[in-house]
Design a protein around this motif. Structure first.
Motif, mmCIF file in Angstrom:
data_model
loop_
_atom_site.group_PDB
_atom_site.id
_atom_site.type_symbol
_atom_site.label_atom_id
_atom_site.label_comp_id
_atom_site.label_asym_id
_atom_site.label_seq_id
_atom_site.Cartn_x
_atom_site.Cartn_y
_atom_site.Cartn_z
ATOM 1 N N CYS A 40 -14.704 -3.560 -4.936
ATOM 2 C CA CYS A 40 -15.685 -3.232 -5.972
ATOM 3 C C CYS A 40 -17.113 -3.502 -5.485
ATOM 4 C CB CYS A 40 -15.416 -4.033 -7.244
ATOM 5 S SG CYS A 40 -13.840 -3.618 -7.999
ATOM 6 N N VAL A 46 -18.479 -1.231 -10.847
ATOM 7 C CA VAL A 46 -18.747 -2.248 -11.871
ATOM 8 C C VAL A 46 -17.565 -2.405 -12.839
ATOM 9 C CG1 VAL A 46 -20.281 -2.913 -13.758
ATOM 10 C CG2 VAL A 46 -21.219 -1.898 -11.674
ATOM 11 N N GLU A 47 -16.953 -1.296 -13.193
ATOM 12 C CA GLU A 47 -15.810 -1.380 -14.123
ATOM 13 C C GLU A 47 -14.634 -2.118 -13.492
ATOM 14 O OE1 GLU A 47 -14.546 2.346 -15.775
ATOM 15 O OE2 GLU A 47 -16.609 2.817 -16.396
ATOM 16 N N ALA A 49 -14.809 -4.278 -11.183
ATOM 17 C CA ALA A 49 -15.172 -5.697 -11.073
ATOM 18 C C ALA A 49 -14.901 -6.417 -12.394
ATOM 19 C CB ALA A 49 -16.633 -5.827 -10.673
ATOM 20 N N GLN A 50 -15.173 -5.726 -13.494
ATOM 21 C CA GLN A 50 -14.919 -6.323 -14.804
ATOM 22 C C GLN A 50 -13.425 -6.619 -14.983
ATOM 23 O OE1 GLN A 50 -17.042 -7.635 -16.895
ATOM 24 N NE2 GLN A 50 -15.211 -8.297 -18.041
ATOM 25 N N ARG A 51 -12.589 -5.700 -14.464
ATOM 26 C CA ARG A 51 -11.133 -5.918 -14.559
ATOM 27 C C ARG A 51 -10.730 -7.166 -13.777
ATOM 28 N NH1 ARG A 51 -10.644 -0.421 -14.130
ATOM 29 N NH2 ARG A 51 -10.265 -0.526 -11.873
ATOM 30 N N VAL A 53 -12.506 -9.765 -13.298
ATOM 31 C CA VAL A 53 -12.903 -10.931 -14.099
ATOM 32 C C VAL A 53 -11.883 -11.188 -15.208
ATOM 33 C CG1 VAL A 53 -14.665 -11.856 -15.653
ATOM 34 C CG2 VAL A 53 -15.352 -10.637 -13.570
ATOM 35 N N THR A 54 -11.485 -10.116 -15.906
ATOM 36 C CA THR A 54 -10.536 -10.296 -17.009
ATOM 37 C C THR A 54 -9.165 -10.747 -16.502
ATOM 38 O OG1 THR A 54 -11.484 -8.155 -17.588
ATOM 39 C CG2 THR A 54 -10.095 -9.183 -19.234
ATOM 40 N N LYS A 105 -13.247 -14.003 -8.988
ATOM 41 C CA LYS A 105 -13.973 -13.712 -10.230
ATOM 42 C C LYS A 105 -15.477 -13.832 -9.977
ATOM 43 C CE LYS A 105 -13.895 -16.691 -13.714
ATOM 44 N NZ LYS A 105 -13.322 -17.463 -14.844
ATOM 45 N N LYS A 109 -18.233 -10.932 -10.422
ATOM 46 C CA LYS A 109 -19.346 -11.039 -11.372
ATOM 47 C C LYS A 109 -20.687 -10.644 -10.743
ATOM 48 C CE LYS A 109 -17.920 -14.570 -14.700
ATOM 49 N NZ LYS A 109 -17.990 -16.009 -14.994
ATOM 50 N N PRO A 112 -22.284 -6.208 -10.601
ATOM 51 C CA PRO A 112 -23.334 -5.514 -11.375
ATOM 52 C C PRO A 112 -24.747 -5.822 -10.867
ATOM 53 C CG PRO A 112 -21.754 -6.563 -12.839
ATOM 54 C CD PRO A 112 -21.441 -7.040 -11.465
#
Lengths: 229, 272
Positions: A40, A46-47, A49-51, A53-54, A105, A109, A112
């Protein structure tokens, strides 16, 4: 080392196997998380990367489950000798793997922040560094499953390469920042990414020491490739 | 009953008569033991340290109890049972028939699996061995009885009923009474053959605490089937299998990092 026989009490083996399977599962997730975070980062996804994190929450859940099972196993089965060392190692390793997940994570983060940033040369070195570090994590967890002390020693030896990468990326980023003061922000983020990967290597080394102790009952003293970070 | 005769007072002169390394209480060398043709102990050599607890573990029939029976020569009263090799206590081989049994009994006390109180009063149980070996005035005798019962952590529970039957005590109390009976004659070595196997967990804990206390003044050898107990009470553990001493070392090492595969298999529950 080798676990020659099964326990007379079969359920004991099942409990130990379940614990090892959990560690394996955690290792797979952590490894994947670092890989994904790096993908990522490079692709500025960015999307994705969000996954990452979650998804880290899954590791937290598994760590709690590992702890629960390890405590239960100690209470109900009273493991001895190599069994006891295995359970204690599993307990400690799960904590370390969870930390590795945190680094993934942390890297994710930063994605972005690096969106819409032009080319930064040292970024090209990071994926290779990540590959070595996650390779160490992968192999050291295999060593745990196989109770292979020598494989654990070999993992430690690879930590030098990760540290060397960190040193050269550090220098390259410093130079880059001096030459391009406008890129200090994104470069600093990359520096943290490099530091995180360096820590992943250190953690793999820590796991290797636990694997070595679990397998042999001896401490891996004067281990080669000791990190000086 | 063997556990009463076991021990007698030893004078300081006797104790200093044999200068032997103070760290070894029982020096077993090349010990073989036979029940008729059955070879129950095979070439066992081990130095049991003084002032600590040594646990003997191993599967049934491995020779654990035989070892205890050999140390205090109980086997001698049975035909067809004999030992070869040596067991030295203070430098003298106790297996030598010239070594007086009465001296061995006063130096080495033994407590068995099931409590073996005599069907008499608590006081008489403890006094029995004392009066067997020595003459005491009434007050001396009372002092020695109290002393033994205190050391066995039983005094507070029985001090008001010393004249009542010992058979009225609980199993755990009876076992501590047997220990008091052994301690009364002030032995150096105490052999415990599965002393808690007939006791409930609380009585077991009390006895283990007692063993822990007694360790400071006596050399204790305990045979136990309960590995957790061996781990809890002993400083050294010996693992026997098929009459052989497989491994003997610090308890902390044996239970965390045993050297021999047979020990590993046994203590982790992977046997056979």
């Amino acid at each position: 080392m080798q676990q020659s026989r099964e326990h007379t009490l079969k359920a004991f083996d099942e409990d130990l196997d379940r614990l090892r399977a959990l560690i394996s599962q955690m290792g797979g997730l952590a490894e994947h998380a670092i890989g994904e975070a790096m993908r990522c980062l490079v692709q500025r996804d960015v999307e994705g990367a969000q996954r990452v994190v979650t998804d880290d929450k899954k590791l937290d859940v598994l760590e709690v489950e590992t702890e629960r099972r390890a405590v239960q196993l100690i209470a109900l089965r009273a493991p001895m000798a190599s069994d006891l060392r295995d359970v204690v190692a599993a307990l400690k390793i799960s904590g370390v793997v969870e930390r590795i997940g945190d680094y993934a994570k942390n890297i994710a983060k930063r994605v972005p922040q690096l969106d819409n940033v032009g080319k930064i040369e040292p970024l090209s070195l990071l994926p290779e560094m990540a590959r070595i570090a996650t390779g160490m994590v992968h192999d050291v967890l295999d060593a745990f499953l196989e109770r292979d002390a020598q494989a654990a020693v070999r993992v430690c030896e690879r930590d030098d390469a990760v540290d060397d990468f960190y040193d050269s990326i550090f220098r390259a980023l410093l130079t880059h920042m001096m030459e391009n003061p406008q890129s200090i922000g994104p470069s600093a983020h990359l520096l943290f990414v490099a530091k995180n990967l360096e820590r992943v290597g250190d953690h793999a080394t820590n796991i290797a020491e636990m694997v070595y102790y679990a397998a042999t009952g001896e401490h891996m003293t004067d281990r080669p490739g000791k990190s000086g970070s | 009953m063997n556990d009463t005769m076991m021990a007698m007072r030893i004078t300081p002169a006797e104790m200093s008569s044999a200068p032997v390394s103070t760290s070894v209480a029982i020096d077993i060398r090349d010990l073989d033991f036979y029940y008729g043709k059955s070879h129950a102990l095979k070439d066992v050599s081990m130095a049991i340290p003084a002032g600590s607890v040594t646990a003997i573990i191993g599967p049934s029939g491995c020779g654990k109890s035989t070892l205890l029976r050999t140390i205090n020569r109980i086997y001698e009263i049975y035909p067809d049972q004999y030992a070869a090799g040596s067991i030295a206590i203070e430098g003298r081989n106790v297996l030598d028939r010239r070594y007086p049994l009465s001296e061995l009994r006063r130096r080495v006390g033994m407590v068995f699996q099931k409590p073996t109180p005599f069907p008499s009063s608590i006081r008489a149980n403890v006094a029995f061995a004392l009066s067997y070996y020595e003459r005491f005035s009434k007050s001396e005798l009372s002092d020695r009885i109290e002393d033994a019962l205190r050391q066995a952590a039983l005094w507070d529970e029985v001090k008001d009923k010393l004249n009542q039957s010992a058979l009225g005590l609980s199993g755990g109390q009876q076992q501590r009474l047997c220990i008091a009976r052994t301690l009364a004659v002030r032995p150096e070595i105490i052999l415990l053959d599965e002393p808690t196997s007939a006791l409930d967990p609380i009585s077991t804990a009390k006895l283990e605490e007692l063993i822990h206390e007694l360790r400071k003044r006596f050399t204790i050898v305990i045979v136990t089937h309960n590995m957790q107990q061996a781990a809890r009470v002993s400083q050294r553990t010996a693992f026997f299998h098929l009459g052989e001493l497989v491994e003997f070392g610090k308890t902390s090492d044996i239970f965390t990092n045993p050297r021999e595969q047979r020990t590993k298999d046994y203590i982790t529950g992977r046997f056979g």
